[in-house]
Design an enzyme around this catalytic site. Structure first.
Site, PDB file in Angstrom:
ATOM      1  N   SER A  63     -62.567 -32.616 -55.722  1.00  0.00           N
ATOM      2  CA  SER A  63     -61.228 -32.387 -55.198  1.00  0.00           C
ATOM      3  C   SER A  63     -60.243 -32.191 -56.343  1.00  0.00           C
ATOM      4  O   SER A  63     -60.349 -32.861 -57.372  1.00  0.00           O
ATOM      5  CB  SER A  63     -60.779 -33.581 -54.352  1.00  0.00           C
ATOM      6  OG  SER A  63     -59.408 -33.481 -54.030  1.00  0.00           O
ATOM      7  N   THR A  64     -59.303 -31.296 -56.166  1.00  0.00           N
ATOM      8  CA  THR A  64     -58.204 -31.149 -57.114  1.00  0.00           C
ATOM      9  C   THR A  64     -56.904 -31.581 -56.449  1.00  0.00           C
ATOM     10  O   THR A  64     -56.319 -32.614 -56.784  1.00  0.00           O
ATOM     11  CB  THR A  64     -58.069 -29.689 -57.602  1.00  0.00           C
ATOM     12  OG1 THR A  64     -59.277 -29.293 -58.247  1.00  0.00           O
ATOM     13  CG2 THR A  64     -56.903 -29.558 -58.596  1.00  0.00           C
ATOM     14  N   ARG A  65     -56.437 -30.799 -55.473  1.00  0.00           N
ATOM     15  CA  ARG A  65     -55.143 -31.053 -54.845  1.00  0.00           C
ATOM     16  C   ARG A  65     -55.101 -32.394 -54.123  1.00  0.00           C
ATOM     17  O   ARG A  65     -54.136 -33.152 -54.259  1.00  0.00           O
ATOM     18  CB  ARG A  65     -54.800 -29.915 -53.865  1.00  0.00           C
ATOM     19  CG  ARG A  65     -54.293 -28.653 -54.558  1.00  0.00           C
ATOM     20  CD  ARG A  65     -54.682 -27.401 -53.817  1.00  0.00           C
ATOM     21  NE  ARG A  65     -56.133 -27.225 -53.772  1.00  0.00           N
ATOM     22  CZ  ARG A  65     -56.853 -26.757 -54.810  1.00  0.00           C
ATOM     23  NH1 ARG A  65     -56.265 -26.400 -55.916  1.00  0.00           N
ATOM     24  NH2 ARG A  65     -58.169 -26.658 -54.727  1.00  0.00           N
ATOM     25  N   THR A  66     -56.139 -32.702 -53.354  1.00  0.00           N
ATOM     26  CA  THR A  66     -56.105 -33.936 -52.567  1.00  0.00           C
ATOM     27  C   THR A  66     -56.131 -35.160 -53.471  1.00  0.00           C
ATOM     28  O   THR A  66     -55.413 -36.135 -53.234  1.00  0.00           O
ATOM     29  CB  THR A  66     -57.290 -33.989 -51.580  1.00  0.00           C
ATOM     30  OG1 THR A  66     -57.336 -32.768 -50.842  1.00  0.00           O
ATOM     31  CG2 THR A  66     -57.139 -35.152 -50.627  1.00  0.00           C
ATOM     32  N   ARG A 114     -62.963 -38.569 -48.545  1.00  0.00           N
ATOM     33  CA  ARG A 114     -63.457 -37.196 -48.417  1.00  0.00           C
ATOM     34  C   ARG A 114     -64.968 -37.276 -48.249  1.00  0.00           C
ATOM     35  O   ARG A 114     -65.678 -37.781 -49.127  1.00  0.00           O
ATOM     36  CB  ARG A 114     -63.091 -36.378 -49.659  1.00  0.00           C
ATOM     37  CG  ARG A 114     -63.760 -35.015 -49.717  1.00  0.00           C
ATOM     38  CD  ARG A 114     -63.102 -34.091 -50.723  1.00  0.00           C
ATOM     39  NE  ARG A 114     -61.814 -33.611 -50.220  1.00  0.00           N
ATOM     40  CZ  ARG A 114     -61.208 -32.498 -50.638  1.00  0.00           C
ATOM     41  NH1 ARG A 114     -61.777 -31.754 -51.562  1.00  0.00           N
ATOM     42  NH2 ARG A 114     -60.060 -32.130 -50.136  1.00  0.00           N
ATOM     43  N   HIS A 141     -59.499 -31.216 -41.450  1.00  0.00           N
ATOM     44  CA  HIS A 141     -58.825 -31.453 -42.743  1.00  0.00           C
ATOM     45  C   HIS A 141     -57.333 -31.693 -42.453  1.00  0.00           C
ATOM     46  O   HIS A 141     -56.480 -30.849 -42.726  1.00  0.00           O
ATOM     47  CB  HIS A 141     -59.015 -30.234 -43.646  1.00  0.00           C
ATOM     48  CG  HIS A 141     -58.710 -30.484 -45.095  1.00  0.00           C
ATOM     49  ND1 HIS A 141     -58.183 -31.672 -45.563  1.00  0.00           N
ATOM     50  CD2 HIS A 141     -58.842 -29.682 -46.191  1.00  0.00           C
ATOM     51  CE1 HIS A 141     -58.025 -31.592 -46.871  1.00  0.00           C
ATOM     52  NE2 HIS A 141     -58.408 -30.404 -47.271  1.00  0.00           N
ATOM     53  N   GLN A 144     -54.243 -31.362 -45.056  1.00  0.00           N
ATOM     54  CA  GLN A 144     -53.951 -29.980 -45.431  1.00  0.00           C
ATOM     55  C   GLN A 144     -53.043 -29.320 -44.398  1.00  0.00           C
ATOM     56  O   GLN A 144     -52.087 -28.616 -44.743  1.00  0.00           O
ATOM     57  CB  GLN A 144     -55.240 -29.171 -45.562  1.00  0.00           C
ATOM     58  CG  GLN A 144     -55.025 -27.696 -45.862  1.00  0.00           C
ATOM     59  CD  GLN A 144     -54.343 -27.464 -47.191  1.00  0.00           C
ATOM     60  OE1 GLN A 144     -54.826 -27.924 -48.224  1.00  0.00           O
ATOM     61  NE2 GLN A 144     -53.210 -26.776 -47.192  1.00  0.00           N
ATOM     62  N   ASN A 191     -63.378 -25.984 -41.015  1.00  0.00           N
ATOM     63  CA  ASN A 191     -62.585 -27.178 -40.728  1.00  0.00           C
ATOM     64  C   ASN A 191     -61.085 -26.925 -40.819  1.00  0.00           C
ATOM     65  O   ASN A 191     -60.297 -27.577 -40.118  1.00  0.00           O
ATOM     66  CB  ASN A 191     -62.992 -28.338 -41.640  1.00  0.00           C
ATOM     67  CG  ASN A 191     -62.998 -27.971 -43.115  1.00  0.00           C
ATOM     68  OD1 ASN A 191     -62.692 -26.842 -43.508  1.00  0.00           O
ATOM     69  ND2 ASN A 191     -63.354 -28.921 -43.955  1.00  0.00           N
ATOM     70  N   ASP A 255     -59.003 -18.752 -45.963  1.00  0.00           N
ATOM     71  CA  ASP A 255     -59.603 -19.848 -46.730  1.00  0.00           C
ATOM     72  C   ASP A 255     -60.904 -19.319 -47.312  1.00  0.00           C
ATOM     73  O   ASP A 255     -61.283 -18.165 -47.074  1.00  0.00           O
ATOM     74  CB  ASP A 255     -59.843 -21.050 -45.806  1.00  0.00           C
ATOM     75  CG  ASP A 255     -60.367 -22.278 -46.550  1.00  0.00           C
ATOM     76  OD1 ASP A 255     -60.121 -22.385 -47.766  1.00  0.00           O
ATOM     77  OD2 ASP A 255     -61.030 -23.121 -45.918  1.00  0.00           O
ATOM     78  N   SER A 259     -67.932 -22.437 -48.307  1.00  0.00           N
ATOM     79  CA  SER A 259     -67.500 -23.802 -48.579  1.00  0.00           C
ATOM     80  C   SER A 259     -68.531 -24.534 -49.416  1.00  0.00           C
ATOM     81  O   SER A 259     -69.672 -24.073 -49.592  1.00  0.00           O
ATOM     82  CB  SER A 259     -67.267 -24.549 -47.264  1.00  0.00           C
ATOM     83  OG  SER A 259     -66.245 -23.945 -46.504  1.00  0.00           O
ATOM     84  N   CYS A 297     -55.338 -22.548 -48.628  1.00  0.00           N
ATOM     85  CA  CYS A 297     -55.345 -23.950 -49.060  1.00  0.00           C
ATOM     86  C   CYS A 297     -55.912 -24.150 -50.464  1.00  0.00           C
ATOM     87  O   CYS A 297     -55.817 -25.245 -51.010  1.00  0.00           O
ATOM     88  CB  CYS A 297     -56.085 -24.811 -48.047  1.00  0.00           C
ATOM     89  SG  CYS A 297     -57.860 -24.530 -47.980  1.00  0.00           S
ATOM     90  N   LEU A 298     -56.528 -23.118 -51.045  1.00  0.00           N
ATOM     91  CA  LEU A 298     -57.075 -23.156 -52.400  1.00  0.00           C
ATOM     92  C   LEU A 298     -58.286 -24.096 -52.489  1.00  0.00           C
ATOM     93  O   LEU A 298     -58.394 -25.014 -51.678  1.00  0.00           O
ATOM     94  CB  LEU A 298     -56.008 -23.567 -53.413  1.00  0.00           C
ATOM     95  CG  LEU A 298     -54.710 -22.740 -53.413  1.00  0.00           C
ATOM     96  CD1 LEU A 298     -53.764 -23.253 -54.497  1.00  0.00           C
ATOM     97  CD2 LEU A 298     -54.978 -21.259 -53.618  1.00  0.00           C
ATOM     98  N   ARG A 324     -49.008 -30.876 -50.446  1.00  0.00           N
ATOM     99  CA  ARG A 324     -50.057 -31.866 -50.178  1.00  0.00           C
ATOM    100  C   ARG A 324     -49.592 -33.254 -50.603  1.00  0.00           C
ATOM    101  O   ARG A 324     -49.884 -34.252 -49.929  1.00  0.00           O
ATOM    102  CB  ARG A 324     -51.348 -31.502 -50.936  1.00  0.00           C
ATOM    103  CG  ARG A 324     -51.980 -30.171 -50.557  1.00  0.00           C
ATOM    104  CD  ARG A 324     -52.434 -30.150 -49.115  1.00  0.00           C
ATOM    105  NE  ARG A 324     -53.293 -31.285 -48.798  1.00  0.00           N
ATOM    106  CZ  ARG A 324     -54.548 -31.411 -49.196  1.00  0.00           C
ATOM    107  NH1 ARG A 324     -55.135 -30.459 -49.907  1.00  0.00           N
ATOM    108  NH2 ARG A 324     -55.265 -32.457 -48.843  1.00  0.00           N
TER     109      ARG A 324
END
Length: 341
Positions: A63-66, A114, A141, A144, A191, A255, A259, A297-298, A324
């Site tokens: 994960s980056t953003r979360t 997560r 998610h 997001q 998702n 998106d 995934s 959402c990246l 976020r």
């Protein structure tokens, strides 16, 4: 007697936006906007309600953003975020998810998790004595999509009131900006789309989704979306043609097509998603509204959206990413600090 227990009220979790009313979702978004103003522009907050409290950040996927959003949000509230990656603890190696949930929740004040299968987040919440926030599962998610709602509110507010050098989105409630919009989804039935379906129609946003043949959402998700749309006056539709979904859209969203965990399907998926790349030409052919905006959402890959759109003035992807933090902050404040919404 081998142990003891004390009865506790079940905590309120944040597993999916489907569990909350439209008013509750809008209140999360509105609170996030106030946090953004308070922290980023006024810089006058002194209260630290999570002082002495800790939050487990239990991630089985990268994960980056979360992760950044969660850790900075907890720090802002005065608490300590403890990152627990899949290589850091015994989860899935020598200890079951059930045991892990009971142990970790006995020592912390909240859990941001997560996971892989959605059943894992449900079991985690079932056994936890503290609020569990879904940081991503294969079905939903929710954090997001709260950020997406906040981003759309900001965009519509500034579109209606004119762009200025000052941030003014906090002067208008999201219930005044979101109802009556149309969002077009072009991509996988994943998702992110499923969370959009259980959130957007509820607050009055119509959703038109385009995905290739064979890519479909869960039946229960579609049923929730259609029921919510009927109550709010929104619409929900599905097609295999991106141009049909884009017709009259205020926002175009996509998106990743591949995934995490689907890497072995990449070649097949790229073939099946041919024609789904979001471009200026696609938006024009589909008949999106003249001032349509783009969201993702990246992380983004070029086959999903070309550079002309991604780096254009229409693109909201970077404010969307920043938001976020503010929406996760609002959820933690409501559920972990205040005990529920």
């Amino acid at each position: 007697m081998t142990g003891y227990s004390t009865k506790q009220a079940k905590p309120q979790h944040f597993i999916t936006t489907a569990d909350f009313t439209a008013d509750q979702l809008l209140e999360f978004v509105n609170r996030a906007i106030q946090f953004k103003v308070e922290s980023k522009y006024k810089k006058d907050r002194t209260e630290r309600p999570m002082t002495g409290k800790s939050m487990a950040v239990l991630f089985s996927k990268r994960s980056t953003r979360t992760r950044v959003a969660t850790e900075t949000a907890v720090a802002y509230l005065g608490g300590h975020a403890m990152f627990l990656g899949s290589q850091d603890i015994q989860l899935g190696v020598n200890e079951s998810l059930l045991d892990t949930s009971r142990v970790i929740s006995s020592m912390v004040d909240g859990i941001m998790a997560r996971v892989g299968k959605h059943q894992e987040i449900e079991l985690l919440a079932q056994e936890s004595t503290v609020p569990v926030i879904n940081a991503l599962s294969d079905k939903y998610h929710p954090t997001q999509i709260l950020a997406d709602l906040m981003t759309i509110h900001e965009y519509i507010h500034h579109r209606q009131n004119g762009v200025s050098d000052q941030y003014t989105a906090h002067t208008q409630h999201p219930r005044e900006t979101l109802k009556g919009l149309k969002v077009a989804w072009v991509g996988d039935a994943n998702n992110i789309l499923q969370e959009i379906l259980v959130a957007f129609p509820k607050v009055g946003i119509s959703v038109a989704a385009a995905a290739p043949p064979g890519y479909v959402c869960d039946d229960d998700v579609v049923a929730i979306a259609k029921a919510d749309a009927e109550k709010s006056g929104a619409t929900v539709s599905f097609t295999t043609k991106p141009e049909e979904a884009i017709k009259d859209a205020d926002i175009i969203v996509t998106d990743t097509w591949v995934s995490m965990g689907q890497e072995d399907e990449k070649a097949k998926r790229l073939r099946e998603f041919a024609g789904y790349q979001v471009t200026m030409d696609l938006a024009k052919r589909g008949g999106a509204k003249p001032d349509w905006a783009f969201m993702h959402c990246l992380p983004r890959k070029p086959e999903e959206v070309d550079d002309e759109v991604f780096y254009s003035d229409r693109s909201l992807v970077f404010p969307e990413a920043e938001n976020r933090k503010w929406t996760i902050l609002a959820v933690i404040d409501a559920l972990v600090v205040k005990g529920g919404i």
